[in-house]
Each structure stands twice: as C-alpha cells, then as structure tokens.
Design an enzyme around this catalytic site. Structure first.
Site, short mmCIF file in Angstrom:
data_model
loop_
_atom_site.label_atom_id
_atom_site.label_comp_id
_atom_site.label_asym_id
_atom_site.label_seq_id
_atom_site.Cartn_x
_atom_site.Cartn_y
_atom_site.Cartn_z
CB SER A 111 -2.31 -15.72 -4.95
OG SER A 111 -1.63 -15.01 -5.97
CB SER A 112 -4.39 -11.33 -7.70
OG SER A 112 -3.01 -11.11 -7.84
CB CYS A 113 -1.44 -15.78 -9.74
SG CYS A 113 -1.30 -17.06 -8.51
CE1 TYR A 140 1.54 -19.88 -4.11
CE2 TYR A 140 0.71 -18.07 -5.45
CZ TYR A 140 1.03 -18.60 -4.22
OH TYR A 140 0.84 -17.84 -3.08
CE LYS A 144 -1.70 -19.60 -2.22
NZ LYS A 144 -1.91 -19.59 -0.78
CG HIS A 183 6.62 -11.56 -5.05
ND1 HIS A 183 6.64 -12.21 -3.83
CD2 HIS A 183 5.79 -12.26 -5.84
CE1 HIS A 183 5.84 -13.26 -3.90
NE2 HIS A 183 5.30 -13.32 -5.10
O1 GFB Z 1 6.51 -9.85 -8.65
P1 GFB Z 1 6.76 -10.81 -9.73
O2 GFB Z 1 7.93 -11.72 -9.59
O3 GFB Z 1 5.51 -11.74 -9.95
O4 GFB Z 1 6.97 -10.01 -11.11
P2 GFB Z 1 4.12 -11.73 -10.74
C1 GFB Z 1 6.12 -8.97 -11.51
C2 GFB Z 1 6.64 -8.33 -12.78
O5 GFB Z 1 7.85 -7.62 -12.46
C3 GFB Z 1 6.99 -9.28 -13.91
C4 GFB Z 1 8.85 -7.93 -13.40
O6 GFB Z 1 6.61 -8.69 -15.14
C5 GFB Z 1 8.52 -9.36 -13.82
O7 GFB Z 1 9.16 -9.71 -15.02
N1 GFB Z 1 10.18 -7.74 -12.82
C6 GFB Z 1 11.06 -6.78 -13.19
C7 GFB Z 1 10.75 -8.46 -11.83
N2 GFB Z 1 12.21 -6.90 -12.52
C8 GFB Z 1 12.04 -7.92 -11.65
C9 GFB Z 1 12.90 -8.50 -10.68
O8 GFB Z 1 14.04 -8.10 -10.47
N3 GFB Z 1 12.38 -9.53 -9.93
C10 GFB Z 1 11.10 -9.98 -10.13
N4 GFB Z 1 10.66 -10.99 -9.37
N5 GFB Z 1 10.29 -9.48 -11.09
C11 GFB Z 1 3.77 -13.66 -9.11
C12 GFB Z 1 3.34 -15.08 -9.31
O9 GFB Z 1 3.59 -13.12 -10.35
O10 GFB Z 1 2.97 -12.91 -8.24
C13 GFB Z 1 2.92 -15.71 -8.07
O11 GFB Z 1 4.38 -15.77 -9.99
C14 GFB Z 1 2.08 -14.83 -7.18
O12 GFB Z 1 2.23 -16.86 -8.41
C15 GFB Z 1 2.66 -13.47 -7.03
O13 GFB Z 1 0.77 -14.75 -7.67
C16 GFB Z 1 1.78 -12.53 -6.24
O14 GFB Z 1 3.21 -10.65 -10.27
O15 GFB Z 1 4.33 -11.78 -12.21
#
Ligand code: GFB
Length: 329
Positions: A111-113, A140, A144, A183
């Site tokens: 994963s890119s994280c 996580y 990874k 996500h």
């Molecule tokens: O996709 P996401 O949950 O994961 O959130 P990450 C990406 C961005 O979208 C963050 C915003 O800045 C969130 O605060 N966001 C806005 C939201 N509204 C929402 C919402 O309703 N739901 C969610 N989920 N986010 C994950 C990692 O990071 O990405 C994992 O935690 C993994 O480890 C994955 O690498 C691909 O991109 O921040």
C-alpha cells in the site's frame, strides 16, 4: 519450472475482497482455468499450520497475496491492533508456506501508506524507510513494510521469485461502502446518494459532511486497472525492489467531493468536519518504473466513479454485500 499457462494452479488469497475479486474476474476472462480460492471459514490465513496444510494439499504454483484487514482512515486509527496483527500474520504464513511448497512466483500487494508522512512528491520507491510514518495508519504501514521485507528476505536467502507491488488508493465495484470502515471514495458516493434520497423524501436541501479540511491530496486507481497491473507484473517482473502502481495524478479531497457530487447529487451542499483527521497531506506515487516496464492505467477517474456508482445502486445479493467488508484488500 512451471509457466503461467492457462492451466497453471493459481491461488488468489483474498478472493472475496475488492482486489482479489477483480483479479479472479480478470484471470477468468483471460481463460485461466485452474484458480484456487479459500474462504475465511475454510482457511484462516493467520494460522500457519492451517495454511501449511492447505498449500501441501492444493500445491499452488502462482500466488496473488492480496488478502488482509483493510479500511479507511477511521478504521486504521481506531483498530490498530487488528490491522497490525492480521496483516503481519497473513503475510508471514502465506509467504512461508509458498516457500516451503516451492511456489514458482508470488505477488505481494502492499500500500502507498508504507512511505514516510513527509515524503518528497511524487513518491519514488527508494523513499521507503527514510522518515517517520503517518500516525493514523502506522500499524498497517508497519505490517505492509514487513511484507515487502519478507519477500525480499525469502528471495535473498532461498531464491524465491516473490515480488511486491505498492498500489495507490484503490476503488471500484465490490468496494466497502460502510461509512465507519470505508475509504473516502466509496464513503462519499454513499453520502451523496443517501443525502439526495433524504432530500427527496423531506424536501430539505441535500448536504454532505466531508471529513477533515478537504485539502489533503489523494491518487485513485480503478481496481480493474490494478488487476491488469498485477497480472502484468506477475508475467514480466522479477526484481527484488517493490514497484509503485498508480496513475501518477492526484486531486484534493475537496475536488474529489465536487466530482462525486457532480455525478451523484449535483444539488448537494458540501460541509467540512475539521474535527476529523486529514491523514497524510499528500501521497502521489512516482510511477515511472512501472511505465518503463511497459504498463499504464487506462480507466480515468470520472468514468471509474460513474461505473462504481452504478455498481453501488445496482441490486446485490447479501453475500456480495458481506464479502465487500473488512477481511480482504
Ligand atoms: O480514504 P481514506 O479513509 O484513507 O481518507 P487515507 C482519505 C482522506 O479523505 C482523508 C478524507 O483526508 C479523510 O479525512 N475523508 C473525507 C474521508 N471524508 C471522508 C469519509 O467520509 N470517509 C473517509 N474514509 N475519509 C488510508 C490508510 O489512508 O488509505 C490505509 O488509512 C491505506 O492505511 C489506505 O493506506 C489506502 O488515504 O488517508
């Protein structure tokens, strides 16, 4: 030496998840006839003895290791123990069993994280382990990173042809739309859809709350493109170094919300909840190595979101809905 022919024995670990199901669909469409899968009830991938028995009985020749506990920013920050334990165990058991039973090739999906929070952008493969990780997904990311190091160690000590691919944020049909664990992209599709329906019932204006400031940037890759890239790398890449997989383009969460709004609910108002975390400010992958190898993505974001939204509103069986929840990438 086995070849990746249409009758090769191919194990897709995590076949019910977003990625695994896309890889299975792709392999079937390409005429591969000997696909091996194992549901959670049949095989707990965290159990080394069970995984060893399964590999000894099934003898896969090729393995796509795309199983894991995954989720969005909230799931990652509130359930770090599950994310680190499940993923470290799954990677270790499958890689070890693949080595013990002489698997020809294994593709491990990271994963890119994995990259440091303050990475120069776009992120090149060699930036791994050059700085502190983003706290919201550190557990996580550590699991990874361990997966990449496992593949490299087994290659160096035992000569295993195990490779690693690091995808950017993924989306597509069969994604998880549960608002607490998903996500951002499926979450926003669902939020705009629900807001539009509620507005139609109540006559009140539709509004959607987006977490954070809207300023973080993310890159999104359609899962069918990822499946294509995984098959491409399984066929053509034999290196020790992990390979970034993405589009090379990103946008802010605000721009993403506006794009999804234009497709799902153009009338909706967007609010930002600044008490929710932003996570990584930016994580745009440098995909020049993948381009040099000869692969590029083909599905643009707007088309991908339209297709994913269509899948979301299409009727589905309860089994399909359950399958798209946590225990798989
Ligand atoms: O996709 P996401 O949950 O994961 O959130 P990450 C990406 C961005 O979208 C963050 C915003 O800045 C969130 O605060 N966001 C806005 C939201 N509204 C929402 C919402 O309703 N739901 C969610 N989920 N986010 C994950 C990692 O990071 O990405 C994992 O935690 C993994 O480890 C994955 O690498 C691909 O991109 O921040």
């Amino acid at each position: 030496m086995s070849k990746l022919t249409s009758s090769a024995r191919i194990f897709v670990a995590g076949h019910r998840g977003l990625v695994g199901s896309a890889i299975v669909r792709r392999l079937e469409a390409d005429g591969y006839t000997n696909l091996l899968t194992a549901g959670r009830a049949e095989l707990d991938l965290r159990d080394q003895a069970a995984v060893d028995r399964w590999f000894e009985a099934q003898r896969p020749e090729f393995v796509f290791l795309v199983a894991g506990t995954v989720g969005g920013i909230m799931a990652n920050s509130t359930r770090p123990a599950e994310f680190i334990y499940d993923n470290m165990m799954i990677h270790a058991t499958v890689v070890h069993a693949a080595h013990r039973t002489g698997v020809e090739r294994l593709l491990y999906l990271g994963s890119s994280c994995i990259y440091p929070r303050q990475c120069p952008q776009p992120i090149r493969e060699e930036y791994l382990l050059t700085g502190p990780l983003e706290p919201t997904n550190e557990a996580y990311a550590i699991a990874k990173i361990a997966g990449i190091k496992l593949c490299q160690a087994y290659r160096r000590q035992y000569g295993c042809d195990f490779i690693s691919a690091m995808p950017t944020n993924l989306y597509g049909p069969h994604d998880n739309f549960d608002l607490t664990s998903s996500h951002v992209l499926p979450a926003l599709i669902r939020k705009f859809h629900d807001a539009s329906q509620l507005a139609a019932q109540t006559g009140e204006p539709a509004q959607v709350t987006v977490w954070g400031t809207g300023s973080p940037c993310r890159e999104f890759l359609h899962v069918e493109d990822l499946a294509d890239a995984c098959l491409f790398l399984m066929r053509h890449y034999h290196g020790d170094e992990h390979i970034n997989v993405g589009t090379g383009e990103d946008l802010s969460i605000r721009e993403l919300a506006e794009l999804i709004r234009s497709i799902v609910a153009p009338e909706a108002r967007i609010l930002f909840d600044r008490d929710k975390p932003d996570g990584m400010p930016r994580k745009l992958l440098d995909v020049s190595r993948l381009h040099e190898l000869g692969w590029r993505h083909s599905i643009d974001l707007e088309r991908g979101i339209r297709e994913t939204y269509q899948w979301f509103v299409d009727p589905r069986t309860p089994e399909e809905v359950r399958a798209a929840s946590s225990f798989s990438v």
